[in-house]
Scaffold this motif. Sequence first.
Motif, mmCIF file in Angstrom:
data_model
loop_
_atom_site.group_PDB
_atom_site.id
_atom_site.type_symbol
_atom_site.label_atom_id
_atom_site.label_comp_id
_atom_site.label_asym_id
_atom_site.label_seq_id
_atom_site.Cartn_x
_atom_site.Cartn_y
_atom_site.Cartn_z
ATOM 1 N N LEU A 201 128.980 35.124 -25.104
ATOM 2 C CA LEU A 201 129.180 34.191 -26.110
ATOM 3 C C LEU A 201 129.983 36.003 -26.539
ATOM 4 C CD1 LEU A 201 126.529 32.692 -28.419
ATOM 5 C CD2 LEU A 201 127.959 31.562 -27.280
ATOM 6 N N ARG A 202 131.264 34.541 -26.942
ATOM 7 C CA ARG A 202 132.229 35.800 -27.980
ATOM 8 C C ARG A 202 132.514 35.538 -28.940
ATOM 9 N NH1 ARG A 202 134.295 32.876 -23.919
ATOM 10 N NH2 ARG A 202 136.384 31.144 -25.661
ATOM 11 N N PRO A 203 132.665 36.187 -30.138
ATOM 12 C CA PRO A 203 133.022 36.083 -31.599
ATOM 13 C C PRO A 203 134.016 34.820 -31.648
ATOM 14 C CG PRO A 203 132.946 38.694 -30.722
ATOM 15 C CD PRO A 203 132.861 37.489 -30.054
ATOM 16 N N GLY A 204 133.467 33.998 -33.026
ATOM 17 C CA GLY A 204 134.443 32.896 -33.087
ATOM 18 C C GLY A 204 133.639 31.614 -31.906
ATOM 19 N N GLN A 205 133.503 31.956 -31.267
ATOM 20 C CA GLN A 205 133.176 30.516 -30.344
ATOM 21 C C GLN A 205 132.245 29.390 -30.876
ATOM 22 O OE1 GLN A 205 131.830 31.818 -26.199
ATOM 23 N NE2 GLN A 205 132.427 29.608 -25.124
ATOM 24 N N SER A 206 132.629 28.708 -30.743
ATOM 25 C CA SER A 206 131.409 27.353 -30.874
ATOM 26 C C SER A 206 130.349 27.285 -30.601
ATOM 27 C CB SER A 206 132.263 26.455 -30.836
ATOM 28 O OG SER A 206 131.314 24.938 -31.926
ATOM 29 N N ILE A 207 128.780 27.698 -30.647
ATOM 30 C CA ILE A 207 127.852 27.819 -29.788
ATOM 31 C C ILE A 207 127.320 26.741 -29.420
ATOM 32 C CG2 ILE A 207 125.491 28.345 -30.361
ATOM 33 C CD1 ILE A 207 126.539 29.721 -32.591
ATOM 34 N N VAL A 208 127.460 25.643 -29.937
ATOM 35 C CA VAL A 208 126.836 24.543 -29.254
ATOM 36 C C VAL A 208 127.082 23.205 -27.994
ATOM 37 C CG1 VAL A 208 126.075 22.183 -29.204
ATOM 38 C CG2 VAL A 208 125.103 23.779 -31.061
ATOM 39 N N PRO A 209 128.979 23.243 -28.521
ATOM 40 C CA PRO A 209 129.441 22.846 -27.282
ATOM 41 C C PRO A 209 129.669 24.191 -25.612
ATOM 42 C CG PRO A 209 130.561 22.317 -29.339
ATOM 43 C CD PRO A 209 129.646 23.536 -29.280
ATOM 44 N N ALA A 210 129.447 25.078 -25.766
ATOM 45 C CA ALA A 210 129.221 26.499 -24.945
ATOM 46 C C ALA A 210 127.959 26.301 -24.436
ATOM 47 C CB ALA A 210 129.551 28.300 -26.172
ATOM 48 N N CYS A 211 127.171 25.813 -25.246
ATOM 49 C CA CYS A 211 125.704 25.755 -24.659
ATOM 50 C C CYS A 211 125.833 24.667 -23.411
ATOM 51 C CB CYS A 211 125.109 25.700 -25.593
ATOM 52 S SG CYS A 211 124.096 27.307 -26.595
ATOM 53 N N VAL A 212 126.601 23.463 -24.022
ATOM 54 C CA VAL A 212 126.372 21.368 -23.160
ATOM 55 C C VAL A 212 127.313 22.507 -22.321
ATOM 56 C CG1 VAL A 212 127.046 19.772 -23.770
ATOM 57 C CG2 VAL A 212 126.022 21.536 -25.387
ATOM 58 N N SER A 213 127.733 22.771 -22.314
ATOM 59 C CA SER A 213 129.117 22.884 -20.996
ATOM 60 C C SER A 213 128.600 24.177 -19.868
ATOM 61 C CB SER A 213 130.291 23.802 -21.107
ATOM 62 O OG SER A 213 129.963 25.132 -21.920
ATOM 63 N N ARG A 214 127.973 24.739 -19.965
ATOM 64 C CA ARG A 214 127.289 25.873 -18.990
ATOM 65 C C ARG A 214 125.157 25.325 -18.898
ATOM 66 N NH1 ARG A 214 129.750 30.977 -18.770
ATOM 67 N NH2 ARG A 214 127.884 31.138 -17.521
ATOM 68 N N GLY A 215 125.081 24.329 -19.263
ATOM 69 C CA GLY A 215 123.584 24.281 -18.915
ATOM 70 C C GLY A 215 122.635 24.120 -19.651
ATOM 71 N N VAL A 216 123.036 25.241 -21.067
ATOM 72 C CA VAL A 216 121.638 26.376 -21.786
ATOM 73 C C VAL A 216 121.458 24.307 -22.994
ATOM 74 C CG1 VAL A 216 120.916 27.563 -23.972
ATOM 75 C CG2 VAL A 216 122.606 28.117 -21.811
ATOM 76 N N VAL A 217 122.248 23.539 -23.140
ATOM 77 C CA VAL A 217 121.387 22.576 -23.379
ATOM 78 C C VAL A 217 122.188 21.273 -22.844
ATOM 79 C CG1 VAL A 217 121.775 20.697 -25.623
ATOM 80 C CG2 VAL A 217 122.118 22.816 -25.946
ATOM 81 N N ALA A 218 120.789 20.762 -21.857
ATOM 82 C CA ALA A 218 120.956 19.637 -20.876
ATOM 83 C C ALA A 218 122.034 18.296 -21.693
ATOM 84 C CB ALA A 218 119.642 19.260 -20.342
ATOM 85 N N SER A 219 121.457 17.659 -22.755
ATOM 86 C CA SER A 219 122.315 16.363 -23.495
ATOM 87 C C SER A 219 122.091 16.474 -25.126
ATOM 88 C CB SER A 219 121.240 15.972 -23.012
ATOM 89 O OG SER A 219 120.195 15.188 -23.263
ATOM 90 N N MET A 220 123.565 16.101 -25.511
ATOM 91 C CA MET A 220 123.340 16.397 -26.874
ATOM 92 C C MET A 220 123.923 14.632 -27.298
ATOM 93 S SD MET A 220 125.912 17.951 -29.409
ATOM 94 C CE MET A 220 127.055 17.636 -29.317
ATOM 95 N N PHE A 221 122.527 13.876 -27.934
ATOM 96 C CA PHE A 221 123.575 12.347 -28.344
ATOM 97 C C PHE A 221 123.016 11.951 -29.430
ATOM 98 C CE2 PHE A 221 119.384 13.126 -26.132
ATOM 99 C CZ PHE A 221 118.609 12.092 -26.640
ATOM 100 N N PRO A 222 123.118 10.810 -30.232
ATOM 101 C CA PRO A 222 122.923 9.929 -31.379
ATOM 102 C C PRO A 222 121.893 8.902 -31.032
ATOM 103 C CG PRO A 222 125.110 9.516 -30.531
ATOM 104 C CD PRO A 222 124.970 10.264 -29.695
ATOM 105 N N LEU A 223 120.924 8.795 -31.730
ATOM 106 C CA LEU A 223 119.955 7.804 -31.153
ATOM 107 C C LEU A 223 120.537 6.418 -31.435
ATOM 108 C CD1 LEU A 223 117.143 8.934 -33.550
ATOM 109 C CD2 LEU A 223 117.236 9.034 -30.714
ATOM 110 N N HIS A 224 120.836 5.442 -31.287
ATOM 111 C CA HIS A 224 120.557 3.915 -31.035
ATOM 112 C C HIS A 224 120.149 3.795 -32.297
ATOM 113 C CE1 HIS A 224 122.808 2.690 -27.613
ATOM 114 N NE2 HIS A 224 121.652 3.762 -26.234
#
Length: 781
Positions: A201-224
Amino acid sequence: MESEESLGNADKDDYESSAHSTPQEHKSFAEIAKDKLDSAGRELRRRLPMAGQLGAHLIHPRRLLLHSTPTQHTDVVLIFPKGLPDSMLLWLLQKLRGSRPRLQVCVRQHATSQCSAFYITADDDVLLQTAEEVHLPKLLKPEFGGGYKEFTVRDMHCFQKGTSAAELLNSQERGALVKHVLEAARAEPGDEHALEPALTLRPGQSIVPACVSRGVVASMFPLHDRQALESLRKKWVKTLFTPQPLDEISEYFGVKIAMYFAWLGHYTQSLTVPAVVGFIFWIWLGTANENWKDIAYVLFSLFNVLWACVYLETWKRYSNVLAYKWGTLDQRDDLLVEPRPLFQGEMGISPVTGRPEPQYAAWRRRVWRHCVSFPVMVVCLIVAAAATTAFLRAMDWWETRIVYFTWIPRAFLAIIIAIEEELYARIARWLNDKENYRLETKYENHLIVKIALFQFVNSFMSLFYIAFYLQDMDKLKEQLAVLLITRQVIGNLKESALPYIIENLRLAKICVDVFGAISPSKAPTSAQLTEMFEKKTDSSGGSPENNLINGGTEKDGDRRDSEPVIGQKVIHQAELESQLFKYDGTFCEYLEMLTQLGHVMLFSSAFPLAAVCALLNNAAEIRADAFKLCHVAQRPFGQRISNIGSWQHAMEAMVAVAVLVNCALIGLSGPVHRLLPDATPAQTVLVIVALEHVILVIVLALRMAIPEIPGWLATEMAKVEFQRREAIKNAHAPLMSECTSQDDVRPPSRNTATPTTPKQNDKPERKKINIGKIPEIPPFS
């Protein structure tokens, strides 16, 4: 044995009920045959109970979605890959729970996939504060002027359904607001190595989108929302000849997806005109003499271009009407919009808003774009054109020398084109990421330009080669028909049918793993499952890591629930939806339709039934895309847009190319030579150039003559503005008496209906919400 006996009793009851269901003594042959088949099926299930249940799973696995326990108090779900270290989960949990504004996070472990998940929601006060921060437009009450205005907590009583957050915000807006809060969590100095080796990570970087783009978070979605989704399925997916429920689509999936389906519906409806004209022209070709055929060919080519121009201008008008209806016609200035989460740069203070945000010099973006992106794009286009031309030449040589197995070079060409498209898409996205655009719209628009240009060369190179190098109109017609039909069939199978089959197999496996030999149709109801889940207690002791991840103070019902879920035959809605396919957005759909529109505009004079094929395909495409959204894919996050962006510019550029191509085809295919037999080659060229200039002037005149905003809409916008001024003058409410800045009271010449919030230096001190005093309520009770 117990399950076999219960199954046998159930079959016996079914048999007895079916035996007494017909009161007549004498049954018809069809009824007797049906009874025999039912009896044979029951005997097969009795002898092979697991096979019968497995067949039921394979036929009706989606019943599991109806009998799953609804996941309560959850707006967004984060799914982590299997085997992710608990230290990473703990660090992310602390970051999200410690964010400002505060999020409520519950940790789960899914029984079927053994993956960890965060179930995330936020308190109503947090959602309302975030809605004000993102300038969410909401409808005002009629007594306060009506129309859309950016939401503020202070003036909540002035908005329709403004009594509470539950009434004011729908499920789509709640998911988008929670996503915004998630993306606001940024890395601080000292967090650089927290997620290594997966991500630095870099200081000031958005954590969750970076995790999604690099596969640390497999998926992120709202419920139906089950009730709203079922309503959409009935009104949208299961109907063929009724208008699309665009307002419901916008409310459930967001404006961006609704705008795509509105455009696709408008395009399909507009195709009826060239389809009818093309069908008449196709019949005319079989009966008319040569002279009339040439005249009809010229007129049909020019008609295609003029139709495309009128269609695009009418779509602009229609899209503005929809944007006004959905509250997105008046967009904020680019400098006031929040930067996209993956925007990189050194943290600094925004000169406009005064808030900390990443800063990136514009000259660095221009240098990369002109010195790296543009040369790489040119090289890729040259390589694609050269490879396609080489394979086309090889196809000609194969057909003249070998004759047999002509499908071999065609298959190689299709494989090469598919590989080139995939490879170039990766290159284009990498170049776009390096250009580092601040806004999501800018990022997507430049990506559209890169990929649409390559798609044009890759998809139309073979047609240009046949039309202008071989000059074989019969072969051009054959190639165009093959491209239209095969791309449409393969596209629908690839986008909807294949994912649906794969997803059904996944759900069938879940049925067998969780419920064993019990069919989902015989599972307990949702109310029974919820009651059973609330009564269960977790008697197993958790490990220190597990207790730490769950906060150490969570109730037993909030712990990871893999064993009790299987033991009690309970499966949650979020766990099932995590197995669905991720919706990749409307980019590929727009690209597919842009290619189809090019086939209709550029070369349909050689194949008059091209518009007919496109019309039939799009009638099925609308329902196929709707089916994918409502049955196959995870629910996407809603986005607000005012138009379709650079896709509009791409289609306008396609019209200009269509003028050149159709005029060139008129000159090369022979009508001009036959209509003007005494003309020299130079005179023929002059006639074609003059015709091209005349058509371009007509196209320009049509664009100027058709206004982008209809007269009634301009009147309605002025009326809303007048009512709002009168409300301010009469001081009907604190909203109108306090907000007197020029941002709220704007002249009607700006053609806008959505006033912006007051300027920082004009508005009085606003009452702040003390987020620190909001009690933490467990997401699951």
